[in-house]
Scaffold this motif. Structure first.
Motif, PDB file in Angstrom:
ATOM      1  N   LYS A 180       0.826  -1.071   0.025  1.00 46.77           N
ATOM      2  CA  LYS A 180      -0.099   0.176   0.101  1.00 46.77           C
ATOM      3  C   LYS A 180       0.922   1.282  -0.082  1.00 46.77           C
ATOM      4  O   LYS A 180       0.564   2.114  -0.723  1.00 46.77           O
ATOM      5  N   HIS A 197       2.300   1.813  -3.384  1.00 42.80           N
ATOM      6  CA  HIS A 197       1.298   2.275  -4.219  1.00 42.80           C
ATOM      7  C   HIS A 197       0.988   3.792  -4.056  1.00 42.80           C
ATOM      8  O   HIS A 197       0.818   4.394  -5.101  1.00 42.80           O
ATOM      9  N   ASP A 198       1.048   4.271  -2.745  1.00 44.28           N
ATOM     10  CA  ASP A 198       0.485   5.611  -2.432  1.00 44.28           C
ATOM     11  C   ASP A 198       1.954   6.406  -2.797  1.00 44.28           C
ATOM     12  O   ASP A 198       1.510   7.589  -3.468  1.00 44.28           O
ATOM     13  N   HIS A 199       3.243   5.850  -2.831  1.00 44.00           N
ATOM     14  CA  HIS A 199       4.303   6.543  -3.211  1.00 44.00           C
ATOM     15  C   HIS A 199       4.334   6.876  -4.780  1.00 44.00           C
ATOM     16  O   HIS A 199       4.418   8.110  -5.137  1.00 44.00           O
TER      17      HIS A 199
END
Length: 227
Positions: A46, A49-51
């Protein structure tokens, strides 16, 4: 004689029970550690993915990279870059000969050494900038993707999804490569700046201009009533 037989049997039963308990505890510990590893892997995925989403938004909005991003990139490059070989030293006599040759040539042309190189530096910079502009295929007057998305929302009276906005912009600007993921990132950036509104209908997300009212579909009258 019966006592000697019973004692080893009791001892073996105790060892068997102890081993069974240890095996059960080991299995439970493995399950606990495996569950923690799965949770950590999920959190890591997660975060990655956020990065990726944040970096894409940062690039779409034209923002400079943060200090943490630069430090990470520098650390990665430092870990993988090869150590350059030491430069060879030019003998002092060779440098003196080159300097004298340059001074002689400059004196014959009536200019001071270094002036010609200094005068050509801006031209080289301009040619480099022109080469970069030609290679990228963009001009200074061409609007950015964020400006195109904002303008499309302003012209459109109905809420649009990211895929609809991307399809409309790609049809209006076929010379540009417009992707739905990048358009969605630009839309989220406009929402963060209060330059766009976001609404949700079911599982779909729609975007509209800040002052544009959200229009609900009107039911159509039957043909006999219309007559």
């Amino acid at each position: 004689m019966s006592d000697d037989t019973t004692a080893p049997s009791d001892l073996a039963a105790q060892y068997a029970a102890r081993i069974a308990d240890d095996l059960q505890s080991n299995v439970k510990e493995q399950e606990r550690v495996s569950a923690e590893i799965e949770v950590l892997q999920s959190q890591l995925a997660k975060l990655r993915h956020d990065h990726t989403v944040l970096v894409t938004m940062q690039q779409a909005l034209g923002l400079p990279p943060s200090s943490g991003e630069t430090a990470t990139a520098v650390g990665t490059a430092a870990g993988t870059a090869a150590v350059p070989a030491p430069r060879k030293k030019t003998p002092a006599s060779g440098k003196a000969k080159q300097t004298r040759a340059k001074k002689t040539a400059a004196a014959s042309r009536g200019t001071k050494p270094g002036r010609q190189a200094t005068g050509k530096a801006p031209a080289a910079g301009k040619s480099t900038a022109a080469g970069k502009g030609a290679a990228s295929g963009k001009t200074a007057d061409e609007p950015t993707l964020v400006a195109l998305v904002r303008g499309h929302l302003t012209e459109t009276k109905e809420p649009r999804s990211a895929a609809e906005v991307a399809a409309a912009l790609e049809q209006a600007h076929p010379e540009r490569s417009i992707k739905t993921t990048v358009v969605r990132t630009a839309l989220e950036g406009l929402v963060a700046k209060s330059q766009a509104q976001r609404s949700k209908q079911g599982n779909s997300v729609f975007y509209s201009a800040p002052d544009a009212p959200v229009e609900e579909p009107q039911p159509q009258a039957p043909a006999d009533q219309a007559d």
